[in-house]
Design a protein around this motif. Sequence first.
Motif, PDB file in Angstrom:
ATOM      1  N   MET A  35      -4.982   8.367  -6.978  1.00  0.00           N
ATOM      2  CA  MET A  35      -5.648   7.149  -7.447  1.00  0.00           C
ATOM      3  C   MET A  35      -6.306   7.405  -8.790  1.00  0.00           C
ATOM      4  O   MET A  35      -6.825   8.479  -9.037  1.00  0.00           O
TER       5      MET A  35
ATOM      6  N   LYS B  20      -5.127   3.878   8.302  1.00  0.00           N
ATOM      7  CA  LYS B  20      -5.064   3.012   7.124  1.00  0.00           C
ATOM      8  C   LYS B  20      -6.465   2.799   6.576  1.00  0.00           C
ATOM      9  O   LYS B  20      -7.391   2.449   7.311  1.00  0.00           O
ATOM     10  N   CYS B  21      -6.615   2.981   5.275  1.00  0.00           N
ATOM     11  CA  CYS B  21      -7.908   2.783   4.630  1.00  0.00           C
ATOM     12  C   CYS B  21      -8.257   1.290   4.636  1.00  0.00           C
ATOM     13  O   CYS B  21      -7.457   0.465   4.193  1.00  0.00           O
TER      14      CYS B  21
ATOM     15  N   CYS C 196      -8.477   0.007   0.543  1.00  0.00           N
ATOM     16  CA  CYS C 196      -7.332  -0.136  -0.360  1.00  0.00           C
ATOM     17  C   CYS C 196      -5.991  -0.280   0.347  1.00  0.00           C
ATOM     18  O   CYS C 196      -4.990  -0.558  -0.291  1.00  0.00           O
TER      19      CYS C 196
ATOM     20  N   ALA D 165      -3.533  10.985  -2.919  1.00  0.00           N
ATOM     21  CA  ALA D 165      -3.148   9.594  -3.135  1.00  0.00           C
ATOM     22  C   ALA D 165      -2.953   9.278  -4.613  1.00  0.00           C
ATOM     23  O   ALA D 165      -2.455   8.210  -4.957  1.00  0.00           O
TER      24      ALA D 165
ATOM     25  N   CYS E 164     -10.527   8.906   2.076  1.00  0.00           N
ATOM     26  CA  CYS E 164      -9.942   8.081   1.023  1.00  0.00           C
ATOM     27  C   CYS E 164     -11.092   7.575   0.165  1.00  0.00           C
ATOM     28  O   CYS E 164     -12.113   7.164   0.711  1.00  0.00           O
ATOM     29  N   PRO E 165     -10.975   7.626  -1.140  1.00  0.00           N
ATOM     30  CA  PRO E 165      -9.844   8.090  -1.930  1.00  0.00           C
ATOM     31  C   PRO E 165      -9.638   9.590  -1.789  1.00  0.00           C
ATOM     32  O   PRO E 165     -10.580  10.345  -1.634  1.00  0.00           O
TER      33      PRO E 165
ATOM     34  N   TYR F 182      -2.467   7.032   5.494  1.00  0.00           N
ATOM     35  CA  TYR F 182      -2.407   8.489   5.543  1.00  0.00           C
ATOM     36  C   TYR F 182      -1.687   8.865   6.831  1.00  0.00           C
ATOM     37  O   TYR F 182      -2.113   8.481   7.918  1.00  0.00           O
TER      38      TYR F 182
ATOM     39  N   VAL G  78       0.633   8.233   2.144  1.00  0.00           N
ATOM     40  CA  VAL G  78       0.380   9.616   1.755  1.00  0.00           C
ATOM     41  C   VAL G  78       0.638  10.482   2.976  1.00  0.00           C
ATOM     42  O   VAL G  78       0.020  10.287   4.023  1.00  0.00           O
TER      43      VAL G  78
ATOM     44  N   PRO H  60       0.837  -1.202   0.000  1.00  0.00           N
ATOM     45  CA  PRO H  60       0.000   0.000   0.000  1.00  0.00           C
ATOM     46  C   PRO H  60       0.870   1.248   0.000  1.00  0.00           C
ATOM     47  O   PRO H  60       1.990   1.245   0.491  1.00  0.00           O
ATOM     48  N   SER H  61       0.338   2.316  -0.560  1.00  0.00           N
ATOM     49  CA  SER H  61       1.085   3.568  -0.592  1.00  0.00           C
ATOM     50  C   SER H  61       0.907   4.321   0.716  1.00  0.00           C
ATOM     51  O   SER H  61      -0.025   4.087   1.473  1.00  0.00           O
TER      52      SER H  61
ATOM     53  N   THR I  33      -4.243   2.116   1.726  1.00  0.00           N
ATOM     54  CA  THR I  33      -3.432   3.333   1.708  1.00  0.00           C
ATOM     55  C   THR I  33      -3.310   3.876   3.123  1.00  0.00           C
ATOM     56  O   THR I  33      -4.287   3.931   3.861  1.00  0.00           O
TER      57      THR I  33
END
Length: 69
Positions: free
Chosen positions: A28, A48-49, A52, A26, A21-22, A56, A6, A3-4, A54
């Motif tokens: 996306m 954390k989402c 997905c 990010a 999120c989104p 933050y 941000v 995961p990325s 991701t």
Amino acid sequence: MSPSVVELDAKDLTPAGETFCPNPKAEMKLWNTHPRVFLDVAHTGEAKCPYCGTVYRLKDRAALKSGHH
């Protein structure tokens, strides 16, 4: 694929200390999005989402205390 992460500034958060999120930060693609979910970043410094993965992360928690209510 991991995961990325941000990084956010205090000014990127809502008045409640959340982000969503989104998120435009990010970067996306439209086809890769999911329903909007709000994530509490202010209390722990990151969130954390659940859709997905991701993460933050708040860049500077001290800035949150001085520049954000």
